[in-house]
Scaffold this active site. Structure first.
Site, PDB file in Angstrom:
ATOM      1  CG  ASP A  81      -2.162   0.773   1.144  1.00 43.27           C
ATOM      2  OD1 ASP A  81      -2.301   1.544   0.190  1.00 43.27           O
ATOM      3  OD2 ASP A  81      -3.016   0.634   2.043  1.00 43.27           O
ATOM      4  CG  ASP A 128      -9.511   2.420  -0.230  1.00 46.87           C
ATOM      5  OD1 ASP A 128      -9.080   1.261  -0.344  1.00 46.87           O
ATOM      6  OD2 ASP A 128      -8.863   3.328   0.326  1.00 46.87           O
TER       7      ASP A 128
HETATM    8  C1  DGJ Z   1      -5.777   1.904   2.099  1.00 49.60           C
HETATM    9  C2  DGJ Z   1      -6.187   0.683   1.323  1.00 49.60           C
HETATM   10  O1  DGJ Z   1      -6.695   1.040   0.073  1.00 49.60           O
HETATM   11  C3  DGJ Z   1      -7.192  -0.100   2.143  1.00 49.60           C
HETATM   12  O2  DGJ Z   1      -7.651  -1.202   1.411  1.00 49.60           O
HETATM   13  C4  DGJ Z   1      -6.551  -0.535   3.424  1.00 49.60           C
HETATM   14  O3  DGJ Z   1      -5.497  -1.412   3.153  1.00 49.60           O
HETATM   15  C5  DGJ Z   1      -6.039   0.699   4.187  1.00 49.60           C
HETATM   16  N1  DGJ Z   1      -5.196   1.511   3.358  1.00 49.60           N
HETATM   17  C6  DGJ Z   1      -5.291   0.266   5.415  1.00 49.60           C
HETATM   18  O4  DGJ Z   1      -4.721   1.326   6.063  1.00 49.60           O
END
Ligand code: DGJ
Length: 704
Positions: free
Chosen positions: A454, A520
């Site tokens: 990430d 997300d």
């Molecule tokens: C952003 C990601 O897109 C989410 O899926 C998740 O992993 C969060 N970060 C966790 O902090």
């Protein structure tokens, strides 16, 4: 397919692909230019020389030189007033780059380099063109070297410019968006002037994606010229449509305002810019890009991506061994193959204010480490995966207290946090060595099959004392290098690229990652529009899609489980809901749908995509995947008829003569399915919102 000299023409070459030709050559005079003569359908060999003529001037004036819109790398210099692809400042503030042709170097039959040199200031520029025998994508990049004894400063170094032949409207397709609304499709007419898509964030970004398709085309017909940049840091792509009729696209890494010093003896190579000419509309362009991704980009294109479970939306930061194992048991019962533990497992990370950078299991939550959890996951028959965010640090962490100098920063400037975090400088050798060390250790110790990598904030105050603005290039290369080395050490490891959802999706990162967390936003209706835009360039195998809870945690929208599944099943299926709260009936339906997905997975992940009809997410729509004899169609109807959907759904890309059998055993000819169509039950007038279905057909022996 080779890059060949054009017979009968001096200093003129043709890059030949299975269906296209790209003809370019050196025009010498007081100002040498390398110009594109032709880019389009393949020509007979004898005709290649016929298209290599001078760029015709619409009108001769003292204000414009028509040739600069056709140059492979228009420089800031001489009689040029378009968007420069190369801008350099020589000692004493001298601008106006003047290059002369030096030589052509053939690097094997499929790759050519044209070398140009500044006769006075020692800048050497290599223009590279490469083709492959199984794709019409042409790869180009630029290499510059400073052969002088003095520093040169580059203010722009694009990978290359492409000229698009004149057309009536200059239609285009591209995507723009933001967090939770990535890859929103834009189609229209390019206005006269300069249209720039860019990212200044240090990543590919949610705002735009580095590609454009141009052509007066529809989904199913017409020529399309596409340009895409294989890069995951800041970037800029400008399409300039001149009132005189020319259209040129230049693309490269970095954004405006950066200066890259090139020391004496130094050199810089750009990422690849990819050009693709196709016929058959935007749909055919997408299919050609998907084939290129499978043939030349993705590290494991032949594999089927597993059905994964990710705990983020279920537990947030509230991660515990028991809680994760309880979810894992439910996930395994559904047929999930890979269990991924998301944020919150390490350091003191119980919320987003602390712990990033301290990559050891949280001693309160996992006093014995993660071994028991992941052994439990494997005993349930699933592979183990883990979330990491290696490029980030919370100021409230042991790492930052020990190495405050590792973040991007300038002396005397604030260090602004976002999501309470700062960016670690992956251009630094020590930072990369540190990251590789703990990542390697985690993967080895816990036998991890998967990392979700990430990256949750944009760059700011992006100083690097040793390298200045080269940071914007070297950080991205540093990330690539760590991923590459990690994969080399652990050949079984698969990586998902995530940046707060789909903020880092491009052909650069996809060389070393197997899939992308698309957004997300898991609201099925929003997902449909996001997935449509994503599908323009990237294949379904790279598109991670989770089924999550209803009401959706971000939008509050209630959508039936089946519709949520059918949307996620059009990509690489995952589940991200709180399974502890799913009813027995929901779990049973989910189990059936996971099994149904596995049965069609090769077709979806490796098949040819046809966007059949409708505006996904806002009207009745359908997508089709075809692989060999198998055909899978997902049809959606989000609303009870605001507008009347088509009476029948017409399929595409079938063999008109062959018979196709549906799951009820009904046989129809490909021609009838394509030209007359099928009645889709969920498109009928009566019914509720959010109806969907999956139709499966198989081409059977026996032709009429
Ligand atoms: C952003 C990601 O897109 C989410 O899926 C998740 O992993 C969060 N970060 C966790 O902090």
């Amino acid at each position: 397919m080779p890059v060949i000299p054009v017979p009968g023409r001096d200093h003129t070459w043709a890059a030949l692909t299975p269906a296209t030709a790209y003809v370019f050559g050196v025009e010498s005079g007081d100002d040498t230019r390398v110009v594109q003569h032709y880019w389009g359908p393949r020509l007979p060999g004898a005709a290649l020389g016929e298209v290599a003529d001078a760029v015709p001037a619409w009108i001769a004036t003292g204000f414009l030189d028509p040739a600069d819109a056709a140059e492979l790398l228009p420089v800031d210099g001489g009689r040029r007033w378009g968007v420069p692809s190369l801008q350099a400042v020589y000692p004493g503030g001298v601008r106006s780059v003047e290059l002369a042709f030096d030589r052509a170097v053939q690097h094997g039959p499929d790759e050519l380099e044209l070398v140009l040199r500044d006769q006075v200031y020692g800048l050497c520029v290599g223009l590279r063109v490469r083709v492959h025998d199984d794709t019409d994508v042409i790869e180009r990049w630029t290499e510059v070297a400073n052969d002088s004894g003095e520093p040169v400063h580059l203010q722009r170094l694009d990978s290359g410019a492409w000229a698009v032949p004149e057309q009536a409207g200059f239609g285009y397709a591209g995507v723009a968006g933001g967090w939770a609304r990535e890859t929103q499709l834009h189609r229209g007419e390019l206005p006269p002037g300069e249209t720039t898509f860019t990212s200044r964030t240090g990543t590919t970004s949610h705002k735009a994606n580095p590609w454009i398709m141009i052509g007066d085309a529809s989904e199913t017909g017409g020529e399309v010229w596409s340009v895409a940049l294989a890069w995951s840091g800041s970037w800029r792509l400008t399409a300039q449509r001149r009132p005189e009729g020319d259209l040129a696209v230049t693309a490269g890494f970095g954004h405006e305002g950066l200066t890259w010093p090139l020391a004496p003896g130094g050199s810089l190579r750009t990422p690849s810019v990819l050009g693709l000419h196709t016929t058959g509309g935007y749909g055919a362009a997408s299919r050609a890009w998907h084939a290129y991704a499978r043939g030349h980009v993705l590290p494991t294109p032949a594999e089927e991506r597993p059905v994964l479970y990710n705990s983020w939306e279920a537990t947030g930061f509230d991660v515990s061994e028991d809680g994760q194992l309880a979810l894992a048991r439910r996930a395994a019962e559904l047929g999930v193959e890979l269990f991924v533990v998301d944020d919150g497992w390490f350091g003191t990370r119980t919320d987003d204010t602390r712990g990033l950078g301290d990559w050891w299991p949280n001693p309160d939550r996992f006093p014995q480490g993660l071994g028991k959890l992941f052994d439990g996951v494997r005993e349930l028959g699933m592979q183990a995966g883990l979330w990491v965010e290696p490029e980030m640090v919370n100021p409230d962490s042991d790492l930052y207290r020990e190495h405050p100098g590792w973040t991007l920063h300038y002396p005397g400037r604030r260090r602004d946090t976002m999501r309470h975090q700062l960016v670690l400088n992956f251009a630094r050798d020590d930072v990369r060595a540190w990251a590789l060390g703990w990542l390697d250790g985690l993967v080895a110790e816990y036998g991890l099959a998967y990392l979700k990598w990430d990256m949750n904030r944009s760059f700011s105050q992006a100083g690097w004392a040793e390298g200045g603005d080269l940071l914007w290039i070297e950080h991205t290369r540093g990330v690539y290098a760590v991923m590459d080395e990690l994969r080399a050490r652990h050949p079984g490891l698969r990586i998902e690229s995530c940046s707060g959802g789909g903020g880092r999706a491009d052909f650069g990162i996809l060389r070393r990652t197997d899939q992308v967390w698309t957004s997300d936003n898991t609201d099925a209706r929003h997902r449909q529009t996001i997935q449509e835009g994503f599908s323009y360039l990237y294949p379904a195998s790279a598109m991670s899609c989770w089924v999550t809870d209803s009401p959706n945690p971000i939008t509050g929208r209630e959508v039936p489980l089946r519709y949520r599944f059918h949307v996620a099943m059009a990509g690489t299926l995952g589940i991200g809901g709180d399974l502890a709260r799913w009813s027995e009936a929901e779990l049973a339906e989910a189990r059936e749908l996971v099994a149904a997905y596995k049965a069609v997975r090769p077709v979806v992940q490796h098949g040819e995509l046809h966007r059949l009809t409708g505006s996904p997410g806002t009207s009745a729509s359908a997508v089709q995947y075809t692989l060999g004899e198998r055909v899978v169609v997902f049809a959606y109807n989000p609303y009870t008829l605001d507008e009347r959907p088509p009476r029948r759904l017409r399929l595409a890309g079938l063999d008109p003569e062959a018979l196709y059998e549906d799951e009820a055993g009904v046989r129809r000819h490909g021609a009838a399915l394509m030209h007359h169509g099928l009645v889709v039950p969920s498109w009928s007038l009566s019914g509720t919102d959010y109806r969907s279905e999956m139709l499966v057909l198989r081409r059977v022996e026996g032709r009429s």
